[in-house]
Design a protein around this motif. Sequence first.
Motif, mmCIF file in Angstrom:
data_model
loop_
_atom_site.group_PDB
_atom_site.id
_atom_site.type_symbol
_atom_site.label_atom_id
_atom_site.label_comp_id
_atom_site.label_asym_id
_atom_site.label_seq_id
_atom_site.Cartn_x
_atom_site.Cartn_y
_atom_site.Cartn_z
ATOM 1 N N ALA A 20 0.832 -1.209 0.000
ATOM 2 C CA ALA A 20 0.000 0.000 0.000
ATOM 3 C C ALA A 20 0.867 1.259 0.000
ATOM 4 O O ALA A 20 0.561 2.241 -0.690
ATOM 5 C CB ALA A 20 -0.943 -0.001 1.201
ATOM 6 N N GLN A 21 1.961 1.237 0.750
ATOM 7 C CA GLN A 21 2.870 2.383 0.765
ATOM 8 C C GLN A 21 3.519 2.575 -0.599
ATOM 9 O O GLN A 21 3.671 3.705 -1.064
ATOM 10 C CB GLN A 21 3.943 2.199 1.843
ATOM 11 N N GLN A 22 3.901 1.476 -1.242
ATOM 12 C CA GLN A 22 4.525 1.583 -2.562
ATOM 13 C C GLN A 22 3.568 2.178 -3.584
ATOM 14 O O GLN A 22 3.969 3.020 -4.399
ATOM 15 C CB GLN A 22 5.037 0.219 -3.029
ATOM 16 N N VAL A 23 2.303 1.768 -3.539
ATOM 17 C CA VAL A 23 1.310 2.313 -4.469
ATOM 18 C C VAL A 23 1.136 3.814 -4.236
ATOM 19 O O VAL A 23 1.138 4.613 -5.178
ATOM 20 C CB VAL A 23 -0.042 1.574 -4.332
ATOM 21 N N ALA A 24 0.997 4.212 -2.977
ATOM 22 C CA ALA A 24 0.825 5.632 -2.650
ATOM 23 C C ALA A 24 2.069 6.430 -3.025
ATOM 24 O O ALA A 24 1.967 7.527 -3.579
ATOM 25 C CB ALA A 24 0.501 5.794 -1.169
ATOM 26 N N ALA A 25 3.234 5.895 -2.728
ATOM 27 C CA ALA A 25 4.487 6.582 -3.066
ATOM 28 C C ALA A 25 4.627 6.725 -4.579
ATOM 29 O O ALA A 25 5.008 7.792 -5.075
ATOM 30 C CB ALA A 25 5.681 5.823 -2.496
ATOM 31 N N GLN A 26 4.318 5.687 -5.317
ATOM 32 C CA GLN A 26 4.458 5.736 -6.771
ATOM 33 C C GLN A 26 3.521 6.767 -7.380
ATOM 34 O O GLN A 26 3.871 7.434 -8.358
ATOM 35 C CB GLN A 26 4.214 4.352 -7.386
ATOM 36 N N ALA A 27 2.329 6.933 -6.803
ATOM 37 C CA ALA A 27 1.390 7.949 -7.298
ATOM 38 C C ALA A 27 1.983 9.351 -7.156
ATOM 39 O O ALA A 27 1.825 10.192 -8.040
ATOM 40 C CB ALA A 27 0.059 7.849 -6.555
ATOM 41 N N VAL A 28 2.680 9.608 -6.054
ATOM 42 C CA VAL A 28 3.331 10.910 -5.869
ATOM 43 C C VAL A 28 4.486 11.052 -6.852
ATOM 44 O O VAL A 28 4.643 12.089 -7.506
ATOM 45 C CB VAL A 28 3.816 11.087 -4.415
ATOM 46 N N ILE A 29 5.271 10.015 -6.977
ATOM 47 C CA ILE A 29 6.433 10.038 -7.869
ATOM 48 C C ILE A 29 5.999 10.248 -9.320
ATOM 49 O O ILE A 29 6.637 11.003 -10.063
ATOM 50 C CB ILE A 29 7.259 8.740 -7.703
ATOM 51 N N ASP A 30 4.898 9.621 -9.720
ATOM 52 C CA ASP A 30 4.416 9.729 -11.099
ATOM 53 C C ASP A 30 3.671 11.030 -11.371
ATOM 54 O O ASP A 30 3.418 11.370 -12.523
ATOM 55 C CB ASP A 30 3.492 8.552 -11.435
ATOM 56 N N GLY A 31 3.316 11.782 -10.326
ATOM 57 C CA GLY A 31 2.580 13.040 -10.488
ATOM 58 C C GLY A 31 3.510 14.205 -10.734
ATOM 59 O O GLY A 31 4.708 14.037 -10.992
ATOM 60 N N PRO A 32 2.985 15.419 -10.644
ATOM 61 C CA PRO A 32 3.780 16.607 -10.953
ATOM 62 C C PRO A 32 4.942 16.851 -9.995
ATOM 63 O O PRO A 32 5.884 17.564 -10.337
ATOM 64 C CB PRO A 32 2.767 17.761 -10.889
ATOM 65 N N ARG A 33 4.914 16.256 -8.808
ATOM 66 C CA ARG A 33 6.025 16.441 -7.870
ATOM 67 C C ARG A 33 7.268 15.674 -8.309
ATOM 68 O O ARG A 33 8.382 16.091 -8.048
ATOM 69 C CB ARG A 33 5.594 16.023 -6.473
#
Length: 168
Positions: A20-33
């Motif tokens: 779950a942490q990896q999914v959430a982290a990847q969403a941030v990494i793949d976004g504008p940040r």
Amino acid sequence: MEDRSVDRLGPIAFADMSAAQQVAAQAVIDGPRGALYGPFVPLIRSPELMAAAQKMGEYLRYRSAIGTRLTELAILVTARQWSQPVEWAIHAPIARDYGIGEAVIAAIAARQRPDGLLADEALVYAFCMQLHRQQRVDDATYAAALAAFGEQGVVDLMGINGYYTLLA
């Protein structure tokens, strides 16, 4: 601003994160940040909270109804009110890039009302300061903000203050 914090919830290696942490982290990494940094480092301990916060923050930072220049000003006021050095370090250069003057940034850092604010900047500054100091916005400031930014803009401005208070 001086960083007096202790790194209580430091980085977690991606390989050591739960699924779950990896999914959430990847969403941030793949976004504008583009990376997991700043407040998202401790927030990863609660992936669902982080995902919700990240989505809200992405809207407020990049697409708020008051525009990026005024959003960055509101972020600086909030970061300073909470003595938040990480958000300050991230957003002071961005505010500068979007046209917030160096003297304005320096005054906010010194906890002084900036001179020479444009009318919309003065309104955002007053709104944010009242919200942080009095936990309310007086009728005149609210009416001026409503006239300048509309209902969505006022709600977004409140949201920016609340969101960056959460991050602080």
